[in-house]
Design an enzyme around this catalytic site. Structure first.
Site, PDB file in Angstrom:
ATOM      1  N   PRO A  40     -12.155 -14.098-185.414  1.00 27.47           N
ATOM      2  CA  PRO A  40     -11.957 -12.658-185.516  1.00 27.47           C
ATOM      3  C   PRO A  40     -10.501 -12.228-185.443  1.00 27.47           C
ATOM      4  CG  PRO A  40     -13.046 -13.216-183.448  1.00 27.47           C
ATOM      5  CD  PRO A  40     -12.981 -14.458-184.264  1.00 27.47           C
ATOM      6  N   ARG A  44      -1.625  -6.537-187.024  1.00 26.95           N
ATOM      7  CA  ARG A  44      -1.894  -6.351-185.599  1.00 26.95           C
ATOM      8  C   ARG A  44      -0.851  -7.040-184.721  1.00 26.95           C
ATOM      9  NH1 ARG A  44      -5.368 -11.304-183.823  1.00 26.95           N
ATOM     10  NH2 ARG A  44      -5.590 -10.210-181.866  1.00 26.95           N
TER      11      ARG A  44
END
Length: 144
Positions: free
Chosen positions: A9, A17
């Protein structure tokens, strides 16, 4: 030699991110880097990614009999997925766990890996190069 790289993930959001932790290079860069280095090492490599635990388990189970080794970055599943741990144990393939950041220098909850005991070893904190180190370790393991 044929290897499977499994990314868990949020790895697909590299470059987007937490750039201070993971850097500004994106997921496509990582995949191309792995493929280029694999070619130099004369290794066939397939790369997959999922944000879904069950799909990661399917990738692991699907590797049985098809790959000589697995490189896995389970992402956050590292810290709590007994299901991924069990899948890794079930395939009887050499496996290296990789993390881009040094999980041992981060939050307390990130320092524990429940999946690493199912692996030959763990590499963390070397950025994208950790994947290349894992390839070299698997080449050595298969050839010994």
């Amino acid at each position: 030699m044929k290897l499977l790289v499994i990314n868990g993930p949020n790895i697909n959001f590299l470059g987007i991110r937490e750039k201070t932790i993971y850097g500004s290079k994106d997921y496509n860069y990582l995949c191309n880097y792995i493929k280029q280095e694999a070619e130099k090492l004369q290794v066939d490599v397939d790369i997959v990614q999922s944000n879904i635990e069950g799909e990661i388990i399917n990738f692991i189970q699907g590797s049985y009999g098809k790959y000589d080794g697995i490189i896995i970055n389970p992402g956050a599943y590292t810290h709590y997925s007994i299901a991924i741990y069990d899948a890794l144990l079930s395939v009887d393939i050499d496996i290296i766990e990789v993390h881009i950041s040094n999980i041992h220098k981060r939050e307390e909850f990130r320092r524990k890996s429940v999946t690493a005991p199912a692996c030959k070893g763990q590499l963390c904190g070397f950025g994208f190069y950790g994947y290349i180190m894992a390839m070299m370790a698997l080449i050595e393991a298969v050839n010994s």
